[in-house]
Design a protein around this motif. Structure first.
Motif, PDB file in Angstrom:
ATOM      1  N   LEU A 147       0.831  -1.208   0.000  1.00 38.44           N
ATOM      2  CA  LEU A 147       0.000   0.000   0.000  1.00 38.44           C
ATOM      3  C   LEU A 147       0.864   1.255   0.000  1.00 38.44           C
ATOM      4  N   ALA A 148       1.871   1.289   0.870  1.00 39.26           N
ATOM      5  CA  ALA A 148       2.728   2.471   0.960  1.00 39.26           C
ATOM      6  C   ALA A 148       3.487   2.701  -0.347  1.00 39.26           C
ATOM      7  N   SER A 149       3.961   1.615  -0.981  1.00 31.23           N
ATOM      8  CA  SER A 149       4.705   1.743  -2.238  1.00 31.23           C
ATOM      9  C   SER A 149       3.794   2.225  -3.365  1.00 31.23           C
ATOM     10  N   PHE A 150       2.603   1.630  -3.449  1.00 25.90           N
ATOM     11  CA  PHE A 150       1.638   2.068  -4.464  1.00 25.90           C
ATOM     12  C   PHE A 150       1.287   3.537  -4.253  1.00 25.90           C
ATOM     13  N   SER A 151       1.039   3.917  -3.008  1.00 27.74           N
ATOM     14  CA  SER A 151       0.681   5.302  -2.695  1.00 27.74           C
ATOM     15  C   SER A 151       1.814   6.251  -3.055  1.00 27.74           C
ATOM     16  N   LEU A 152       3.048   5.801  -2.823  1.00 30.98           N
ATOM     17  CA  LEU A 152       4.207   6.643  -3.118  1.00 30.98           C
ATOM     18  C   LEU A 152       4.330   6.892  -4.617  1.00 30.98           C
ATOM     19  N   ILE A 154      10.726   4.359 -15.128  1.00 29.84           N
ATOM     20  CA  ILE A 154      11.781   3.349 -15.274  1.00 29.84           C
ATOM     21  C   ILE A 154      12.823   3.484 -14.174  1.00 29.84           C
ATOM     22  N   PHE A 155      13.128   4.717 -13.790  1.00 27.23           N
ATOM     23  CA  PHE A 155      14.178   4.982 -12.797  1.00 27.23           C
ATOM     24  C   PHE A 155      13.579   5.475 -11.478  1.00 27.23           C
ATOM     25  N   THR A 156      12.471   4.881 -11.076  1.00 28.67           N
ATOM     26  CA  THR A 156      11.792   5.314  -9.851  1.00 28.67           C
ATOM     27  C   THR A 156      12.648   5.101  -8.606  1.00 28.67           C
ATOM     28  N   THR A 157      13.286   3.930  -8.511  1.00 33.66           N
ATOM     29  CA  THR A 157      14.069   3.631  -7.303  1.00 33.66           C
ATOM     30  C   THR A 157      15.188   4.645  -7.060  1.00 33.66           C
ATOM     31  N   PRO A 158      16.059   4.925  -8.048  1.00 35.58           N
ATOM     32  CA  PRO A 158      17.102   5.939  -7.778  1.00 35.58           C
ATOM     33  C   PRO A 158      16.542   7.333  -7.539  1.00 35.58           C
ATOM     34  N   ILE A 159      15.413   7.654  -8.189  1.00 31.69           N
ATOM     35  CA  ILE A 159      14.809   8.980  -7.966  1.00 31.69           C
ATOM     36  C   ILE A 159      14.355   9.113  -6.518  1.00 31.69           C
ATOM     37  N   LEU A 160      13.672   8.076  -6.004  1.00 30.66           N
ATOM     38  CA  LEU A 160      13.182   8.130  -4.625  1.00 30.66           C
ATOM     39  C   LEU A 160      14.328   8.109  -3.619  1.00 30.66           C
ATOM     40  N   ARG A 161      15.396   7.374  -3.938  1.00 31.07           N
ATOM     41  CA  ARG A 161      16.572   7.401  -3.066  1.00 31.07           C
ATOM     42  C   ARG A 161      17.158   8.809  -2.999  1.00 31.07           C
ATOM     43  N   THR A 210      13.006   5.917   2.232  1.00 28.38           N
ATOM     44  CA  THR A 210      13.648   4.739   2.808  1.00 28.38           C
ATOM     45  C   THR A 210      13.992   3.729   1.717  1.00 28.38           C
ATOM     46  N   GLU A 211      14.991   2.908   1.974  1.00 31.28           N
ATOM     47  CA  GLU A 211      15.463   1.932   0.986  1.00 31.28           C
ATOM     48  C   GLU A 211      14.372   0.927   0.646  1.00 31.28           C
ATOM     49  N   GLU A 212      13.628   0.487   1.660  1.00 25.56           N
ATOM     50  CA  GLU A 212      12.591  -0.518   1.445  1.00 25.56           C
ATOM     51  C   GLU A 212      11.491   0.018   0.541  1.00 25.56           C
ATOM     52  N   LEU A 213      10.998   1.215   0.848  1.00 33.17           N
ATOM     53  CA  LEU A 213       9.946   1.823   0.033  1.00 33.17           C
ATOM     54  C   LEU A 213      10.445   2.123  -1.380  1.00 33.17           C
ATOM     55  N   SER A 214      11.656   2.611  -1.500  1.00 33.04           N
ATOM     56  CA  SER A 214      12.203   2.964  -2.814  1.00 33.04           C
ATOM     57  C   SER A 214      12.324   1.743  -3.716  1.00 33.04           C
ATOM     58  N   TYR A 218      10.707  -1.240  -3.518  1.00 31.83           N
ATOM     59  CA  TYR A 218       9.424  -1.846  -3.894  1.00 31.83           C
ATOM     60  C   TYR A 218       8.635  -0.931  -4.835  1.00 31.83           C
ATOM     61  N   ALA A 219       8.720   0.382  -4.615  1.00 30.77           N
ATOM     62  CA  ALA A 219       8.052   1.328  -5.516  1.00 30.77           C
ATOM     63  C   ALA A 219       8.625   1.234  -6.924  1.00 30.77           C
ATOM     64  N   GLY A 220       9.945   0.973  -7.021  1.00 29.89           N
ATOM     65  CA  GLY A 220      10.574   0.807  -8.330  1.00 29.89           C
ATOM     66  C   GLY A 220      10.045  -0.397  -9.083  1.00 29.89           C
ATOM     67  N   LYS A 221       9.656  -1.454  -8.342  1.00 32.33           N
ATOM     68  CA  LYS A 221       9.075  -2.632  -8.988  1.00 32.33           C
ATOM     69  C   LYS A 221       7.647  -2.363  -9.489  1.00 32.33           C
ATOM     70  N   LEU A 222       6.934  -1.513  -8.788  1.00 31.86           N
ATOM     71  CA  LEU A 222       5.542  -1.222  -9.159  1.00 31.86           C
ATOM     72  C   LEU A 222       5.419  -0.218 -10.305  1.00 31.86           C
ATOM     73  N   SER A 223       6.322   0.748 -10.362  1.00 28.97           N
ATOM     74  CA  SER A 223       6.126   1.910 -11.239  1.00 28.97           C
ATOM     75  C   SER A 223       5.978   1.590 -12.732  1.00 28.97           C
ATOM     76  N   PRO A 224       6.664   0.578 -13.323  1.00 33.95           N
ATOM     77  CA  PRO A 224       6.439   0.317 -14.754  1.00 33.95           C
ATOM     78  C   PRO A 224       5.002  -0.056 -15.099  1.00 33.95           C
ATOM     79  N   TRP A 225       4.252  -0.559 -14.110  1.00 35.93           N
ATOM     80  CA  TRP A 225       2.841  -0.867 -14.357  1.00 35.93           C
ATOM     81  C   TRP A 225       2.032   0.389 -14.675  1.00 35.93           C
ATOM     82  N   PHE A 226       2.541   1.560 -14.317  1.00 33.45           N
ATOM     83  CA  PHE A 226       1.797   2.806 -14.519  1.00 33.45           C
ATOM     84  C   PHE A 226       2.012   3.406 -15.915  1.00 33.45           C
ATOM     85  N   ILE A 227       2.891   2.831 -16.723  1.00 38.42           N
ATOM     86  CA  ILE A 227       3.151   3.399 -18.053  1.00 38.42           C
ATOM     87  C   ILE A 227       1.894   3.370 -18.939  1.00 38.42           C
TER      88      ILE A 227
END
Length: 498
Positions: free
Chosen positions: A87-92, A151-158, A163-167, A169-178
């Motif tokens: 939920l937190a990753s999707f929301s982010l 595509i580069f959500t994880t490094p952007i959030l870092r 937090t590393e955990e949220l960044s 997991y959010a990176g795994k979810l973000s391509p679904w939003f394309i």
């Protein structure tokens, strides 16, 4: 002699009765032509007529926006029941990446209500299809620079300090939003084009059906098949693609024959003025839509970030549901103002604004009361965590206040879009949100240690300032002068019909 006297007497009686009848007729006529009564009847007729016009545009627009946003909320709800991290990753991703992208796309695309609405009011229907194609050219070009955000959500959030955990997991979810990105590029602009010519009802039904399909698919894929995150995100993708393809079939299939005459090279003519107005529109709405993204980032730095982000995102989702209704009125305001200015009737545009504000404010009061009473109960639709639900309940007063303000401000934004004031309103949004709102949110949240409540208070202060300034601008506007500006713009940009 006797009969002559009788005839004379009858004549005198008839003359007297005729005089009395004339007086009675004149009296009735005077009563019928009483200026106060006549004005009152005219006002009632005008109000009723305007209400019908607004609801013809507003009701399907609300249905479309609520259903479209409902697809995201349903996905968020299923993600919340999968787990707190999901939920937190999707929301982010939803409140940072998508808000960032939406600010640009909705902003650039909001030139459609201005141009198409005024062209429709002026009877220049052939220009509406050209304006739509010009908008597509601009939006598709911009999308080249937006895809890397997903595509580069994880490094952007870092980089932003999440937090590393949220960044991760959010990176795994973000391509679904394309796919959602391209739905917003092509689908939303096409919906605005249909709304400007009062054909929004079909969009309302299409999105409502897609919302139901999304709900069913999510239930099957997540609860029954246990596909987890891929099931929830796959259901969302199918639903938004269904809306996009169906709207294209409606436009290209001949149901818009007056305004859509096929792809045209004319879309490349006079493209630069549309680009400039699109940039102004983009700046105007970016500052509005990016607000929640900046705020969710601020909350992400607080103690117990998982609970804070989850609670804050639930509040934003509740606000967004009501905001979809307000943006329906905003869309109606932009269409009505643009249509009346295109027709050359500034006073009708002003009257429409008053009626629209009255309705939207009434709706806002009702939902503010509901938010005060049921905030904790509603939160369980998004999460199974008691801690998160209590956090949401503690924000109920501020939640109700921002819902009330959000019932007014979108109408003024709609008026600005219909009249073509994007550049002016962009300056107002920048000052109110980024000079007043966010600095105050940071100060109260971190210096005074009010945490999430401090962020909310800062957000509300910026929104309140923005609403007051836009109300003053609208009140002081010379609408006859706005008609002259509209006619000048149309005379420059209108191309001959082929």
């Amino acid at each position: 002699m006797r009969f002559d006297g009788v005839f004379d007497q009858l004549n005198r009686c008839n003359e007297a009765n005729t005089g009395e009848n004339k007086n009675m007729v004149n009296g009735n006529t005077e009563r019928l032509l009483d200026p106060n009564q006549k004005n009152e009847d005219d006002l009632k007729h005008r109000i009723w007529d305007e209400l019908k016009k607004l609801w013809v545009i507003g009701a399907p627009s609300i249905l479309a926006r609520v259903s479209s946003f409902g697809i995201i909320v349903v996905t968020q709800a299923f993600m919340g029941h999968i787990g707190e991290l999901e939920l937190a990753s999707f929301s982010l991703v939803q409140t940072t990446n998508m808000r960032f992208v939406d600010g640009i796309l909705y902003g650039l695309g909001s030139v459609i209500p201005t141009l198409c609405g005024q062209a429709f009011g002026a009877g220049q229907y052939h220009m509406m299809g050209i304006y739509l194609q010009q908008s597509w050219i601009i939006l598709l070009t911009v999308s080249i620079f937006l895809v890397p955000v997903f595509i580069f959500t994880t490094p952007i959030l870092r980089l932003l300090g999440e937090t590393e955990e949220l960044s991760n997991y959010a990176g795994k979810l973000s391509p679904w939003f394309i796919p959602v990105l391209y739905y917003h590029i092509l689908g939303i602009s096409t919906q605005m084009y249909l709304q400007a010519q009062l054909k929004i009802m079909v969009v309302g039904w299409i999105t409502a059906i897609s919302f139901v399909i999304n709900l069913i698919l999510s239930w099957i894929m997540v609860d029954k098949l246990n596909w987890g995150v891929p099931g929830a995100m796959g259901a969302m993708t199918v639903s938004v693609c269904l809306i996009l393809f169906t709207v294209f079939i409606y436009v290209f299939g001949g149901w818009c024959k007056d305004s859509w005459r096929g792809f045209s090279k004319s879309a490349l003519n006079e493209l630069w003025p549309v680009v400039k107005l699109s940039i102004s529109s983009g700046i105007m709405l970016c500052f509005e839509i990016w607000n929640s993204a900046v705020l969710i980032l601020l909350v992400g730095y607080m103690k117990n970030a998982k609970v804070a982000v989850s609670a804050f995102s639930i509040c934003l989702s509740i606000i967004a549901w009501v905001y979809m209704i307000s943006t329906g009125f905003s869309g109606a305001a932009s269409v009505r103002v643009a249509n009346e200015l295109g027709k050359g009737d500034g006073m009708a545009a002003k009257f429409s604004i008053k009626i629209n504000l009255s309705i939207s404010l009434t709706v806002g009061v009702i939902f503010s009361i509901l938010a005060l009473v049921f905030s904790e109960t509603i939160s369980y639709a998004f999460t199974s965590s008691t801690e998160v639900a209590k956090e949401v309940s503690g924000l109920s007063v501020l939640l109700a206040l921002i819902i009330l303000l959000n019932s007014i401000q979108p109408v003024f934004s709609g008026v600005a879009i219909g009249a073509g004031w994007q550049s002016l309103v962009a300056s107002v949004n920048l000052f109110c949100n980024y000079v007043i709102g966010f600095p105050l949110a940071i100060f109260l949240g971190y210096v005074f240690h009010l945490q999430v409540k401090g962020v909310w208070i800062g957000m509300i202060s910026g929104l309140a300032a923005q609403t007051v300034v836009l109300a003053y601008i609208t009140w002081r506007t010379d609408w006859d002068a706005q008609v002259d500006k509209t006619m000048a713009r149309l005379s420059r940009w209108i191309l001959p019909s082929s």
